[in-house]
Write a protein that holds these residues in place. Structure first.
Motif, PDB file in Angstrom:
ATOM      1  N   GLY A 150       0.800  -1.225   0.000  1.00 16.10           N
ATOM      2  CA  GLY A 150       0.000   0.000   0.000  1.00 16.10           C
ATOM      3  C   GLY A 150       0.832   1.274   0.000  1.00 16.10           C
ATOM      4  N   ILE A 151       2.056   1.207  -0.554  1.00 12.32           N
ATOM      5  CA  ILE A 151       2.938   2.372  -0.593  1.00 12.32           C
ATOM      6  C   ILE A 151       3.598   2.461  -1.969  1.00 12.32           C
ATOM      7  N   PRO A 152       4.094   3.637  -2.354  1.00  7.37           N
ATOM      8  CA  PRO A 152       4.793   3.768  -3.637  1.00  7.37           C
ATOM      9  C   PRO A 152       6.095   2.980  -3.642  1.00  7.37           C
ATOM     10  N   TRP A 153       6.593   2.695  -4.822  1.00 11.09           N
ATOM     11  CA  TRP A 153       7.832   1.933  -4.981  1.00 11.09           C
ATOM     12  C   TRP A 153       9.003   2.601  -4.272  1.00 11.09           C
ATOM     13  N   THR A 154       9.109   3.915  -4.397  1.00  4.47           N
ATOM     14  CA  THR A 154      10.244   4.631  -3.801  1.00  4.47           C
ATOM     15  C   THR A 154      10.295   4.447  -2.285  1.00  4.47           C
ATOM     16  N   GLU A 155       9.133   4.414  -1.657  1.00  8.68           N
ATOM     17  CA  GLU A 155       9.090   4.205  -0.209  1.00  8.68           C
ATOM     18  C   GLU A 155       9.390   2.750   0.135  1.00  8.68           C
ATOM     19  N   PHE A 156       8.892   1.828  -0.677  1.00  9.89           N
ATOM     20  CA  PHE A 156       9.141   0.401  -0.447  1.00  9.89           C
ATOM     21  C   PHE A 156      10.625   0.073  -0.523  1.00  9.89           C
ATOM     22  N   ILE A 157      11.351   0.671  -1.468  1.00  5.18           N
ATOM     23  CA  ILE A 157      12.743   0.319  -1.729  1.00  5.18           C
ATOM     24  C   ILE A 157      13.735   1.237  -1.020  1.00  5.18           C
ATOM     25  N   ALA A 158      13.248   2.218  -0.275  1.00  4.42           N
ATOM     26  CA  ALA A 158      14.129   3.215   0.354  1.00  4.42           C
ATOM     27  C   ALA A 158      15.089   2.558   1.351  1.00  4.42           C
ATOM     28  N   ASP A 159      16.172   3.270   1.665  1.00  3.98           N
ATOM     29  CA  ASP A 159      17.181   2.743   2.592  1.00  3.98           C
ATOM     30  C   ASP A 159      16.598   2.452   3.974  1.00  3.98           C
ATOM     31  N   ASN A 160      15.601   3.261   4.400  1.00  2.00           N
ATOM     32  CA  ASN A 160      14.985   3.071   5.717  1.00  2.00           C
ATOM     33  C   ASN A 160      13.682   2.277   5.629  1.00  2.00           C
ATOM     34  N   SER A 161      13.528   1.493   4.566  1.00  3.56           N
ATOM     35  CA  SER A 161      12.311   0.704   4.380  1.00  3.56           C
ATOM     36  C   SER A 161      12.087  -0.244   5.555  1.00  3.56           C
ATOM     37  N   HIS A 162      10.812  -0.377   5.957  1.00  4.60           N
ATOM     38  CA  HIS A 162      10.449  -1.244   7.078  1.00  4.60           C
ATOM     39  C   HIS A 162      10.306  -2.711   6.656  1.00  4.60           C
ATOM     40  N   HIS A 163      10.482  -2.979   5.377  1.00  5.02           N
ATOM     41  CA  HIS A 163      10.134  -4.309   4.870  1.00  5.02           C
ATOM     42  C   HIS A 163      11.338  -5.204   4.591  1.00  5.02           C
ATOM     43  N   PHE A 164      12.542  -4.681   4.748  1.00  8.79           N
ATOM     44  CA  PHE A 164      13.736  -5.487   4.532  1.00  8.79           C
ATOM     45  C   PHE A 164      14.454  -5.701   5.862  1.00  8.79           C
ATOM     46  N   ILE A 165      14.743  -6.949   6.159  1.00  9.76           N
ATOM     47  CA  ILE A 165      15.448  -7.318   7.396  1.00  9.76           C
ATOM     48  C   ILE A 165      16.812  -7.879   6.999  1.00  9.76           C
ATOM     49  N   ASN A 166      17.859  -7.157   7.367  1.00  8.83           N
ATOM     50  CA  ASN A 166      19.219  -7.545   6.963  1.00  8.83           C
ATOM     51  C   ASN A 166      19.311  -7.770   5.456  1.00  8.83           C
ATOM     52  N   GLY A 167      18.642  -6.887   4.714  1.00  9.81           N
ATOM     53  CA  GLY A 167      18.729  -6.946   3.254  1.00  9.81           C
ATOM     54  C   GLY A 167      17.827  -7.960   2.590  1.00  9.81           C
ATOM     55  N   LEU A 168      16.906  -8.582   3.349  1.00  6.31           N
ATOM     56  CA  LEU A 168      16.013  -9.592   2.790  1.00  6.31           C
ATOM     57  C   LEU A 168      14.549  -9.215   2.982  1.00  6.31           C
ATOM     58  N   LEU A 169      13.765  -9.457   1.951  1.00  2.25           N
ATOM     59  CA  LEU A 169      12.312  -9.327   2.029  1.00  2.25           C
ATOM     60  C   LEU A 169      11.737 -10.723   2.229  1.00  2.25           C
ATOM     61  N   HIS A 170      11.042 -10.939   3.360  1.00  8.18           N
ATOM     62  CA  HIS A 170      10.515 -12.262   3.702  1.00  8.18           C
ATOM     63  C   HIS A 170       9.023 -12.311   3.381  1.00  8.18           C
ATOM     64  N   LEU A 171       8.652 -13.167   2.433  1.00  4.15           N
ATOM     65  CA  LEU A 171       7.257 -13.310   2.024  1.00  4.15           C
ATOM     66  C   LEU A 171       6.761 -14.712   2.366  1.00  4.15           C
ATOM     67  N   LYS A 172       5.465 -14.802   2.662  1.00  2.00           N
ATOM     68  CA  LYS A 172       4.852 -16.100   2.956  1.00  2.00           C
ATOM     69  C   LYS A 172       3.468 -16.137   2.334  1.00  2.00           C
ATOM     70  N   VAL A 173       3.121 -17.293   1.772  1.00  2.00           N
ATOM     71  CA  VAL A 173       1.789 -17.486   1.189  1.00  2.00           C
ATOM     72  C   VAL A 173       1.195 -18.762   1.751  1.00  2.00           C
ATOM     73  N   GLU A 174      -0.044 -18.676   2.271  1.00  2.65           N
ATOM     74  CA  GLU A 174      -0.784 -19.857   2.699  1.00  2.65           C
ATOM     75  C   GLU A 174      -1.870 -20.115   1.677  1.00  2.65           C
ATOM     76  N   LEU A 175      -1.910 -21.356   1.186  1.00  3.68           N
ATOM     77  CA  LEU A 175      -2.822 -21.701   0.098  1.00  3.68           C
ATOM     78  C   LEU A 175      -3.590 -22.958   0.474  1.00  3.68           C
ATOM     79  N   THR A 176      -4.927 -22.900   0.366  1.00  6.00           N
ATOM     80  CA  THR A 176      -5.790 -24.023   0.730  1.00  6.00           C
ATOM     81  C   THR A 176      -6.740 -24.320  -0.409  1.00  6.00           C
ATOM     82  N   VAL A 177      -6.859 -25.596  -0.747  1.00  7.02           N
ATOM     83  CA  VAL A 177      -7.809 -26.005  -1.797  1.00  7.02           C
ATOM     84  C   VAL A 177      -9.190 -26.153  -1.166  1.00  7.02           C
ATOM     85  N   ARG A 178     -10.183 -25.514  -1.771  1.00  2.00           N
ATOM     86  CA  ARG A 178     -11.534 -25.513  -1.214  1.00  2.00           C
ATOM     87  C   ARG A 178     -12.485 -26.438  -1.940  1.00  2.00           C
ATOM     88  N   GLN A 179     -12.016 -27.129  -2.964  1.00  2.00           N
ATOM     89  CA  GLN A 179     -12.887 -28.076  -3.669  1.00  2.00           C
ATOM     90  C   GLN A 179     -12.082 -29.267  -4.158  1.00  2.00           C
TER      91      GLN A 179
END
Length: 421
Positions: free
Chosen positions: A392-421
């Motif tokens: 929910g933020i612009p690219w420049t804010e996402f990639i900035a040096d003080n970005s809240h989304h990178f931990i020691n230079g890594l972006l950690h993503l997780k996806v949970e997927l469930t089959v419903r049929q």
């Protein structure tokens, strides 16, 4: 037979004027060259074309060594001739001449043929410190030339053992995933070693160690355990090691890779794959479900701008194949860019699958995975579902040096997927 190269004050000595000069040479040297009664052999190299030096070549090489000991130089200028001298210098332990030959050969234009000749030298030469720079140059040449092994597949499949080892030792292969390296190694081994016993030996002792099993997909690792081409104890060891590695934290994984960097096979060092490795945890009950972890380096995210995308390795759920696809999305309406993440169903047959999905990203503040988007969707082959602006933020804010989304230079993503049929 080693000679002194400098005088008492460190100046290089040159006695070329005295070589074979009647005023300084008052003895006749008779050379008798006889065949080696115990020639070296490499049992793991089928149809190996050994460099067999004729008696005439070896006699000429010895004379060149004597000339070098007097004048610090060689008269020979071709690669084959200098190589003859190198072999003879190793036989008589003239280390300075070996170093000189190594330096001259490195300065000559390298070809695939010459590089393979250098790597095919007797083991006594290959392990000598004097020519290690030449050996490393030959390996680097082959690894660079055949970097895209899919493009040169036929040529690489015809390389001898020393050649394929040089290529697969590289961290810089252009390959979709480590699964492709595994498939390629099996294809090469089956072509060159039709007997299962020989194939198990070469894979267990040489080539198997060049496959970076920790970066293979879990489905492929299962096949390793039942593949008869590998010795059973070797297969069990590498698969167990790979699974333990996948459960480690990214920091711990980095530490293992750093510890392994000086070994012959850097099996924990990640190559630059077209498809990014993922960690997958599967559940069968109460319904098919999986949790997928994808870590991206900040520099990988930077390269997504302005409109690129990357794909993860394929993972399975409900007998269907899926990919995760991070991308830089261009919001033309607002004239801005942002980070997006999508789930793609791989299989091409006309199948629809109703899934429940939830995307997470790890927070720098809490170190916990926080929900970023979720929903239900009916996927068909080639279709995707996700969020164009995951944070929910612009690219420049996402990639900035003080970005809240990178931990020691890594972006950690997780996806949970469930089959419903």
């Amino acid at each position: 037979m080693e000679e002194s190269r400098t005088d008492d004050v460190g100046r290089e000595c040159n006695f070329a004027f005295a070589f074979n000069n009647i005023n300084f040479s008052d003895r006749i040297l008779n050379l008798e060259v006889i065949p080696d009664p115990c020639p070296q052999s490499h049992s793991l190299s089928p149809n190996r074309k050994r460099r067999r030096h004729s008696l005439t070549k070896e006699e000429g090489a010895v004379m060149d060594i004597l000339n070098f000991m007097y004048g610090n130089t060689l008269s020979r200028t071709t690669s084959a001739a200098v190589l003859d001298v190198l072999v003879a210098a190793d036989k008589f332990e003239v280390t300075s001449c070996m170093k000189y030959c190594s330096r001259i050969l490195r300065q000559m234009p390298m070809t695939c043929e010459s590089a393979l000749q250098f790597l095919d030298l007797p083991s006594s030469i290959l392990t000598a410190n004097a020519i290690q720079p030449l050996i490393e140059t030959a390996k680097l040449f082959l690894a660079t030339h055949y970097r895209d092994i899919t493009k040169f597949a036929d040529e690489v499949l015809n390389l001898p053992l020393v050649g394929i080892e040089a290529v697969l030792s590289s961290d810089n292969l252009l390959i979709p995933s480590e699964n492709c390296v595994y498939n390629f190694v099996l294809k090469w081994a089956r072509r060159h070693y039709p007997k299962i016993e020989d194939r198990q030996q070469v894979l267990g002792s040489r080539l198997g160690g060049l496959i970076r099993f920790p970066y293979m997909g879990c489905q492929k690792l299962k096949k390793v355990l039942t593949c008869e081409d590998f010795p059973p104890d070797f297969a069990s060891k590498v698969v167990l090691e790979a699974l333990f590695f996948k459960t480690e934290t990214p920091y711990r994984q980095w530490s293992l890779a750093a510890q392994d960097v000086d070994t012959t096979c850097c099996r924990f060092v990640e190559r630059t794959y077209t498809y990014r490795p993922v960690k997958v945890v599967e559940f069968a009950l109460p319904r098919p479900r999986c949790v997928v972890y994808l870590d991206l380096k900040k520099e990988e995210c930077v390269r997504l701008f302005p409109n690129a995308r990357i794909y993860s390795q394929e993972f399975s759920l409900g007998k269907q194949g899926f990919l995760l696809s991070p991308r830089c999305y261009e919001d033309r309406q607002n004239s801005s860019h942002c980070f997006g993440l999508f789930l793609v169903m791989q299989f091409k047959q006309s199948v629809s699958l109703h899934v429940e999905y939830e995307f997470f990203a790890r927070s720098k503040f809490t170190l916990e995975y926080l929900t970023r988007c979720k929903g239900n969707y009916t996927l068909t082959a080639g279709k995707s579902v996700g969020h164009r602006n995951l944070f929910g933020i612009p690219w420049t804010e996402f990639i900035a040096d003080n970005s809240h989304h990178f931990i020691n230079g890594l972006l950690h993503l997780k996806v949970e997927l469930t089959v419903r049929q």
